[in-house]
Design a protein around this motif. Sequence first.
Motif: not given
Length: 381
Positions: A332-340, A343-351
């Motif tokens: 997943v990718e998380i938008d953050d105004s403090n970063r250019a 932020v790429r992250q490993v997704a939570n595995p629970i659906r």
Amino acid sequence: MSGSLEGLLIADFGRVLAGPYATMLLADLGADVVKIERPGSGDDTRRWGPPWVGDESTYFRSVNRNKRSFAWDLRDPDHLEQVRELVTRADVVVENFLPGTMDRFGLGYDTVRELNPGIVYCSVTGFGGQNHLPGYDLLIQAVGGLMSITGPDPQTPTKVGVAMVDVVTGLHAAVGILAALRHRDRTGEGQCVEVNLLSSLLSALVNQTSGYVGAGVIPQAMGNKHPSVAPYEVFQTGDKPLVLAVGNDRQFASLVKVLGIPELAQDERYETNDRRVAHREQLVEDLTEALSTDTADAWFDRLTAEGVACGPLNDIADAVALAERLGLEPVVEIDDSNRAEPVRQVANPIRFSVTPATYRSAPPRLGEHTPPERPGRGRSV
């Protein structure tokens, strides 16, 4: 869409991995997690690199999304006052200091429950709350027996390639917290939840610990072999290794049929799993000879089509690519105004069908959310 734990406030004193992993899982499910960190240095994992993304440790990023970071020093009276105010309002406290540390600051369970009778207070230690011993994953892997069954042979004890004991303990902590919250929902009564790395490892060793406790058998390292199942290991093919995980007689019959040696299914040495385990060495020779006639990818295609569990030895990049091909959406990718960049992250595995995990904020900068000073009263929460 709201998460299943929306409205839950967690005061998170966890550091490094086990505690932060547990609280991140709960944060993904909607909980408001306030991470208390020492000003100036913060969580140790902020400095655990490489790898880095800019000046940020990917280790810290891996277990701290969806949290607010408050830089408060428990030795500062004004900060400590605000911490106590926070835990009085919190639903959950999570801490993994050495036993007795929280008591010294007036934040131990007995004190907190007087201020907040409904609190669910989770304490994570290395060896249990009565033992003042530091606990790190490598140490627990050694003293807890995991290294003795990992590696190519009994003379080469080997650690697992990730801090698996911390991860398992974090999962146990999350389960314990959720169970205690369910009890509180029914009765209004909070409680203390204690997990420790050593007990978590002994539980996670499942059949290996059970073999000793129930039958007195002390397992040893067997490389990629399984002590109770065959064929269940790595085999060389015509070009590269392939894993076979054959769990029953029907699968074995399918395996040898595809390999062109169907008669092995009726061979008295191999007709049942326990006999295949007893004759493992000869079985490995017979299967390797057949597998050497074609490539790993070719065998993968043919065996998978017949329901035989097998697969190549992937690296992490290959594993992520496989999950993406299977539609599991592992990143997943998380938008953050403090970063250019996101932020790429490993997704939570629970659906979840109704209240899915959410990715509301990137791992915080140290003290990013610390409330401003209140003249004469320290900080506001």
